[in-house]
Every structure is written in C-alpha cells, then in structure tokens.
Design an enzyme around this catalytic site. Structure first.
Site, PDB file in Angstrom:
ATOM      1  N   SER A  11      -3.660 -11.905  23.667  1.00  0.00           N
ATOM      2  CA  SER A  11      -4.056 -12.820  22.586  1.00  0.00           C
ATOM      3  C   SER A  11      -4.391 -14.179  23.166  1.00  0.00           C
ATOM      4  CB  SER A  11      -2.930 -12.976  21.565  1.00  0.00           C
ATOM      5  OG  SER A  11      -3.263 -13.959  20.600  1.00  0.00           O
ATOM      6  N   TYR A  29       5.720 -14.761  19.008  1.00  0.00           N
ATOM      7  CA  TYR A  29       4.603 -13.841  19.193  1.00  0.00           C
ATOM      8  C   TYR A  29       3.813 -14.192  20.446  1.00  0.00           C
ATOM      9  CZ  TYR A  29       0.108 -11.541  18.253  1.00  0.00           C
ATOM     10  OH  TYR A  29      -1.052 -10.792  18.358  1.00  0.00           O
TER      11      TYR A  29
END
Length: 259
Positions: free
Chosen positions: A145, A158
């Site tokens: 990500s 996250y």
C-alpha cells in the site's frame, strides 16, 4: 481473450470484492484457472458465476484467514485440489483496515489486524512455496500500500502491516529465488470501490488532490499490474514493489490554495 496466463492456475485471497475480485476476474480472462477465496460465500459464488459466464474457469473456496497456520494450510490444500494439483500463482490480497488510531487501538484489534494482514499471508506462502518449488517454480504477488511509505495520521496499524508485507516481498524474493519462485508486490494508491454510485462522494479523493492523476483509481488498474507481475512479461522482475497510485508517492504533491 488475453492469454498471458494460459494454462496457469492461481489462488487470489480476499477476492470476493473490490481489488481482489478485479484481480481474479482479470486472471481468468487471461487464461488462468482461478480459485476465488474469501469469507462471504454468496459474494464468492457470484464472482465465480460471472467469470464462468465470460468463458473463464473459476472455483470458490470459503476461507477465514485468521492468521493461524492451520487456516492457511487448509486453504492451500483446498486450492491445490481444485487446481489439479498445483498452484502457479498466489496473490496475497486479503486484508482488513480497522477504523482506529494508536490511542484507540486495543490489544485484541492489534492482534487481529496483524493476524489477517501479516500472519495469514506468511503461513499461506509457507504452505504454497514448497508446492511451487516441486513443480519447478511459480509467482507470488503481494498487496502492499502507498501508506506503507507515506506517513499519515490515520491508519497507523494498517500501514505497519503493509510495510511488513512489502519487506517480506523482498526477503521472499531472495529466499525462494533458487526454487524458481518470483516474488513481487503491487502497492495500490487511493482506490475507489466500484460498488459506490457514480455520484456518491468518496472521502479518499481528498488524498489525490495535486497528484498527477488528480483522482482516485479503479481496482482494474491494480488488476492490470498484478497480471503483469504474474505473467512471463515480468520474468526479469524480482523483489519489486510496483506503485500503482496515480503518482501519490513518487511525485511531489502541491496543495491548492483555498479560494
């Protein structure tokens, strides 16, 4: 039909919606026999039905990747059986993003996020890499990500899990090279879920102001990148994290002045 994965088999985790669904659909359209995996049976069977209607090959395996080695091994074995005894491509896509910051994250949430986002792909890779090695090689594509390398005040937990998966990508590329296994990752940027209505506001768009793309991306962009890394076109690509983010990481973002 594009045949870049003709005759190949693939397991895509978390592929009942959004990015995972787009990857599974693209792989099947490119000739692969795909195992769609996720927790929601109804959504999973719908993805498989859509692939089959378009002439592709797909099966669904329900899996709750809770981080235990047993859950990962069970999925690997079920997929292996459905795919005729081998898995050529593994896409570690499944992940969760809790709505919490450091001050509001309890121990249970911390453990659950690391279990799903890091432990599950680790033990799934542990189960499938020997299968690939025995077959002469294979490809692993992880989903990183943009937030793994761009500090944000939200999504701290996250972000750290995606950083771990990107680090594993480089380590596995080295570890499994002699077995003929290529390992790379795609790092999506801000991706708008395709299930939103075209006129429905998406908060993530704010992160794309001032970027070259100027807007959030579509899951199909990530699917195209995953297909490239899974195919022989990327035979000389090893240990790479491919940013597909509209320029969010690589290009300076200039904030617009308020009117």
């Amino acid at each position: 039909m594009n045949e870049r994965l003709h005759g190949k088999t693939a397991l895509v985790t978390g592929s009942t919606s959004n990015i995972g669904r787009a990857i599974a659909t693209r792989f099947a359209a490119s000739g692969a026999h795909v195992v769609v995996s996720g927790r929601d049976v109804e959504r999973g069977e719908a993805v498989v039905a859509a692939i089959r209607r378009d002439g592709g090959r797909a099966d669904f395996v329900r899996a709750d990747l809770d981080g235990s080695a047993a859950a990962s091994r069970a999925l690997a074995e079920a997929a292996r059986r459905l795919l005729g005894g081998r898995i050529d491509v593994l896409v570690n896509n499944a992940g969760i993003f809790p709505a919490s910051d450091t001050s509001t994250t309890d121990e249970e949430t911390f453990d659950r996020v690391y279990a799903v986002n890091v432990k599950a792909p680790f033990f799934l890779t542990q189960a499938i890499a020997p299968m690939m090695a025995a077959a002469g090689g294979g490809v692993i594509v992880n989903l990183g990500s943009w937030v793994a390398r761009q500090g944000l005040s939200v999504g701290t937990l996250y972000s750290s899990t995606k950083g771990a998966l990107e680090t594993l990508t480089r380590a596995w590329s080295s570890e499994f090279a002699d077995a003929g296994i290529r390992v790379n990752a795609v790092a999506p940027g801000v991706i708008r879920t395709p299930d939103l209505a075209s006129d429905e506001e998406y908060p993530g768009e704010a992160f794309m102001v001032g970027t070259p793309a100027g807007r959030a991306g579509h899951p199909d962009a990530i699917a195209a990148a995953a297909l490239y890394l899974a195919s022989d076109d990327a035979a000389f690509v090893h240990g790479t994290v491919l940013d597909v983010d509209g320029g969010r990481i690589g290009v300076a973002v200039v904030a617009e002045e308020a009117a």
